[in-house]
Motif scaffolding. Structure first.
Motif, PDB file in Angstrom:
ATOM      1  N   ALA A  63      32.657  32.676  51.854  1.00  0.00           N
ATOM      2  CA  ALA A  63      31.476  31.773  51.041  1.00  0.00           C
ATOM      3  C   ALA A  63      30.805  32.737  50.088  1.00  0.00           C
ATOM      4  O   ALA A  63      30.531  32.330  49.165  1.00  0.00           O
ATOM      5  CB  ALA A  63      30.555  31.556  52.178  1.00  0.00           C
ATOM      6  N   LEU A  64      30.802  34.029  50.448  1.00  0.00           N
ATOM      7  CA  LEU A  64      30.224  35.004  49.495  1.00  0.00           C
ATOM      8  C   LEU A  64      31.202  35.292  48.091  1.00  0.00           C
ATOM      9  O   LEU A  64      30.870  35.243  47.122  1.00  0.00           O
ATOM     10  CB  LEU A  64      30.289  36.424  49.986  1.00  0.00           C
ATOM     11  CG  LEU A  64      29.037  36.508  50.950  1.00  0.00           C
ATOM     12  CD1 LEU A  64      29.260  38.146  51.726  1.00  0.00           C
ATOM     13  CD2 LEU A  64      27.666  36.478  50.243  1.00  0.00           C
ATOM     14  N   ILE A  65      32.419  35.168  48.390  1.00  0.00           N
ATOM     15  CA  ILE A  65      33.597  35.227  47.413  1.00  0.00           C
ATOM     16  C   ILE A  65      33.382  33.946  46.302  1.00  0.00           C
ATOM     17  O   ILE A  65      33.447  34.074  45.277  1.00  0.00           O
ATOM     18  CB  ILE A  65      34.848  35.485  47.983  1.00  0.00           C
ATOM     19  CG1 ILE A  65      35.156  36.795  48.388  1.00  0.00           C
ATOM     20  CG2 ILE A  65      35.900  35.071  46.719  1.00  0.00           C
ATOM     21  CD1 ILE A  65      36.469  37.080  49.088  1.00  0.00           C
ATOM     22  N   LEU A  66      33.272  32.589  47.040  1.00  0.00           N
ATOM     23  CA  LEU A  66      33.170  31.594  46.246  1.00  0.00           C
ATOM     24  C   LEU A  66      31.867  31.785  45.497  1.00  0.00           C
ATOM     25  O   LEU A  66      31.697  31.266  44.158  1.00  0.00           O
ATOM     26  CB  LEU A  66      33.172  30.279  47.024  1.00  0.00           C
ATOM     27  CG  LEU A  66      34.613  30.148  47.723  1.00  0.00           C
ATOM     28  CD1 LEU A  66      34.372  29.139  48.604  1.00  0.00           C
ATOM     29  CD2 LEU A  66      35.555  29.760  46.566  1.00  0.00           C
ATOM     30  N   LEU A  67      30.552  32.313  45.996  1.00  0.00           N
ATOM     31  CA  LEU A  67      29.336  32.272  45.057  1.00  0.00           C
ATOM     32  C   LEU A  67      29.529  33.218  44.142  1.00  0.00           C
ATOM     33  O   LEU A  67      29.152  32.908  43.060  1.00  0.00           O
ATOM     34  CB  LEU A  67      28.513  32.875  46.065  1.00  0.00           C
ATOM     35  CG  LEU A  67      27.606  31.787  47.190  1.00  0.00           C
ATOM     36  CD1 LEU A  67      26.641  32.463  48.058  1.00  0.00           C
ATOM     37  CD2 LEU A  67      26.871  30.600  46.152  1.00  0.00           C
ATOM     38  N   PHE A  68      30.172  34.372  44.262  1.00  0.00           N
ATOM     39  CA  PHE A  68      30.562  35.450  43.177  1.00  0.00           C
ATOM     40  C   PHE A  68      31.618  34.788  42.118  1.00  0.00           C
ATOM     41  O   PHE A  68      30.909  34.845  40.868  1.00  0.00           O
ATOM     42  CB  PHE A  68      31.233  36.476  43.989  1.00  0.00           C
ATOM     43  CG  PHE A  68      31.813  37.564  42.641  1.00  0.00           C
ATOM     44  CD1 PHE A  68      30.753  38.131  41.893  1.00  0.00           C
ATOM     45  CD2 PHE A  68      33.117  37.720  42.595  1.00  0.00           C
ATOM     46  CE1 PHE A  68      31.171  39.243  40.852  1.00  0.00           C
ATOM     47  CE2 PHE A  68      33.378  38.482  41.295  1.00  0.00           C
ATOM     48  CZ  PHE A  68      32.374  39.367  40.706  1.00  0.00           C
ATOM     49  N   ILE A  69      32.530  33.946  42.527  1.00  0.00           N
ATOM     50  CA  ILE A  69      33.203  33.439  41.359  1.00  0.00           C
ATOM     51  C   ILE A  69      32.501  32.143  40.541  1.00  0.00           C
ATOM     52  O   ILE A  69      32.579  32.258  39.541  1.00  0.00           O
ATOM     53  CB  ILE A  69      34.681  32.803  42.096  1.00  0.00           C
ATOM     54  CG1 ILE A  69      35.367  33.940  42.763  1.00  0.00           C
ATOM     55  CG2 ILE A  69      35.420  31.986  41.025  1.00  0.00           C
ATOM     56  CD1 ILE A  69      35.884  34.661  41.708  1.00  0.00           C
ATOM     57  N   LEU A  92      38.331  43.526  36.338  1.00  0.00           N
ATOM     58  CA  LEU A  92      38.639  44.813  37.293  1.00  0.00           C
ATOM     59  C   LEU A  92      37.454  44.785  38.423  1.00  0.00           C
ATOM     60  O   LEU A  92      37.192  44.969  39.319  1.00  0.00           O
ATOM     61  CB  LEU A  92      38.947  46.114  36.707  1.00  0.00           C
ATOM     62  CG  LEU A  92      40.008  46.134  35.994  1.00  0.00           C
ATOM     63  CD1 LEU A  92      40.064  47.682  35.338  1.00  0.00           C
ATOM     64  CD2 LEU A  92      41.013  46.097  36.857  1.00  0.00           C
ATOM     65  N   ALA A  93      36.204  44.365  37.812  1.00  0.00           N
ATOM     66  CA  ALA A  93      34.837  44.310  38.545  1.00  0.00           C
ATOM     67  C   ALA A  93      35.078  43.060  39.527  1.00  0.00           C
ATOM     68  O   ALA A  93      34.731  43.364  40.736  1.00  0.00           O
ATOM     69  CB  ALA A  93      33.697  44.158  37.691  1.00  0.00           C
ATOM     70  N   SER A  94      35.468  42.075  39.137  1.00  0.00           N
ATOM     71  CA  SER A  94      35.656  41.016  39.812  1.00  0.00           C
ATOM     72  C   SER A  94      36.686  41.094  40.900  1.00  0.00           C
ATOM     73  O   SER A  94      36.579  40.672  42.190  1.00  0.00           O
ATOM     74  CB  SER A  94      36.348  39.716  39.091  1.00  0.00           C
ATOM     75  OG  SER A  94      35.419  39.412  38.256  1.00  0.00           O
ATOM     76  N   LEU A  95      37.831  41.827  40.696  1.00  0.00           N
ATOM     77  CA  LEU A  95      38.821  42.114  41.656  1.00  0.00           C
ATOM     78  C   LEU A  95      38.232  43.188  42.796  1.00  0.00           C
ATOM     79  O   LEU A  95      38.562  42.834  43.738  1.00  0.00           O
ATOM     80  CB  LEU A  95      40.135  42.732  41.165  1.00  0.00           C
ATOM     81  CG  LEU A  95      40.974  41.601  40.427  1.00  0.00           C
ATOM     82  CD1 LEU A  95      42.126  42.233  39.521  1.00  0.00           C
ATOM     83  CD2 LEU A  95      41.549  40.365  41.352  1.00  0.00           C
ATOM     84  N   ALA A  96      37.483  43.937  42.156  1.00  0.00           N
ATOM     85  CA  ALA A  96      36.852  44.863  43.056  1.00  0.00           C
ATOM     86  C   ALA A  96      35.995  44.286  43.969  1.00  0.00           C
ATOM     87  O   ALA A  96      35.814  44.754  45.427  1.00  0.00           O
ATOM     88  CB  ALA A  96      36.154  46.218  42.197  1.00  0.00           C
ATOM     89  N   ILE A  99      37.798  42.256  46.757  1.00  0.00           N
ATOM     90  CA  ILE A  99      38.599  43.167  47.903  1.00  0.00           C
ATOM     91  C   ILE A  99      37.606  43.883  48.720  1.00  0.00           C
ATOM     92  O   ILE A  99      37.691  43.986  49.813  1.00  0.00           O
ATOM     93  CB  ILE A  99      39.303  44.283  46.998  1.00  0.00           C
ATOM     94  CG1 ILE A  99      40.451  43.843  46.259  1.00  0.00           C
ATOM     95  CG2 ILE A  99      39.721  45.636  47.982  1.00  0.00           C
ATOM     96  CD1 ILE A  99      41.339  44.794  45.431  1.00  0.00           C
ATOM     97  N   VAL A 100      36.578  44.294  48.054  1.00  0.00           N
ATOM     98  CA  VAL A 100      35.277  44.963  48.928  1.00  0.00           C
ATOM     99  C   VAL A 100      34.816  43.986  50.133  1.00  0.00           C
ATOM    100  O   VAL A 100      34.802  44.407  51.044  1.00  0.00           O
ATOM    101  CB  VAL A 100      34.288  45.462  48.043  1.00  0.00           C
ATOM    102  CG1 VAL A 100      32.979  45.889  48.891  1.00  0.00           C
ATOM    103  CG2 VAL A 100      34.797  46.841  47.386  1.00  0.00           C
ATOM    104  N   ILE A 101      34.629  42.900  49.664  1.00  0.00           N
ATOM    105  CA  ILE A 101      34.212  41.909  50.446  1.00  0.00           C
ATOM    106  C   ILE A 101      35.231  41.447  51.572  1.00  0.00           C
ATOM    107  O   ILE A 101      34.864  41.463  52.671  1.00  0.00           O
ATOM    108  CB  ILE A 101      33.702  40.469  49.707  1.00  0.00           C
ATOM    109  CG1 ILE A 101      32.664  40.655  49.194  1.00  0.00           C
ATOM    110  CG2 ILE A 101      33.674  39.331  50.826  1.00  0.00           C
ATOM    111  CD1 ILE A 101      32.154  39.488  47.784  1.00  0.00           C
ATOM    112  N   LEU A 102      36.417  41.215  51.170  1.00  0.00           N
ATOM    113  CA  LEU A 102      37.325  40.933  52.201  1.00  0.00           C
ATOM    114  C   LEU A 102      37.591  42.060  53.183  1.00  0.00           C
ATOM    115  O   LEU A 102      37.898  41.990  54.441  1.00  0.00           O
ATOM    116  CB  LEU A 102      38.641  40.883  51.399  1.00  0.00           C
ATOM    117  CG  LEU A 102      38.974  39.524  50.667  1.00  0.00           C
ATOM    118  CD1 LEU A 102      40.105  39.273  50.156  1.00  0.00           C
ATOM    119  CD2 LEU A 102      38.445  38.122  51.834  1.00  0.00           C
TER     120      LEU A 102
END
Length: 142
Positions: A63-69, A92-96, A99-102
């Motif tokens: 859910a956090l990843i979807l909110l961020f995207i 690169l910030a998006s990927l970071a 990855i941090v959330i996961l």
């Protein structure tokens, strides 16, 4: 049954297109990512199935990843269509962030299931559930 599995695979691939566009604007990468997703989704299902019960906080992380995207896509739209002064989030910030959330969700989930082996993941739930008692875990994290 085969048609149902194929349809679900296709829906997951189509569903991931906005997330991929949140990372890159290259159509070739989007197509390739979806092609590999379609090829590997069923094989990965059996590999990940055993882990899913242990990843009790996966729903929260996704859910956090979807909110961020979603926020990244809105900022990109505003930057391109409204005003170039609206900031964009770099790839690169998006990927970071993803990855941090996961990593955080995985480590927290494995720590939770190590302390409480009866905790199981439930889709759409923000809390782990106690499998034996059939109730939500309401213990406070120290």
């Amino acid at each position: 049954m085969l048609i149902a599995i194929g349809t679900v695979d296709l829906l997951f691939a189509v569903d991931s297109i906005p997330a991929i566009f949140g990372i890159t604007q290259e159509p070739y990468i989007v197509f390739t990512a979806n092609a590999f997703a379609l090829l590997g989704l069923r094989a990965l299902f059996f590999l990940v199935k055993g882990l899913l019960d242990r990843l009790v906080y996966l729903s929260t992380g996704l859910a956090l990843i979807l909110l961020f995207i979603g926020a990244k896509l809105l900022l990109h739209w505003a930057h391109v269509d409204l005003d170039e002064r609206v900031p964009e989030i770099p790839t690169l910030a998006s990927l970071a962030v993803i990855i941090v959330i996961l990593v955080v969700v995985t480590v927290a989930s494995l720590a939770k299931t190590r302390r409480d082996p009866t905790a199981k993941a439930h889709a759409g739930s923000l809390r782990a559930h106690d499998a034996e008692a059939g109730r939500e875990d309401t213990t406070e994290e120290p």
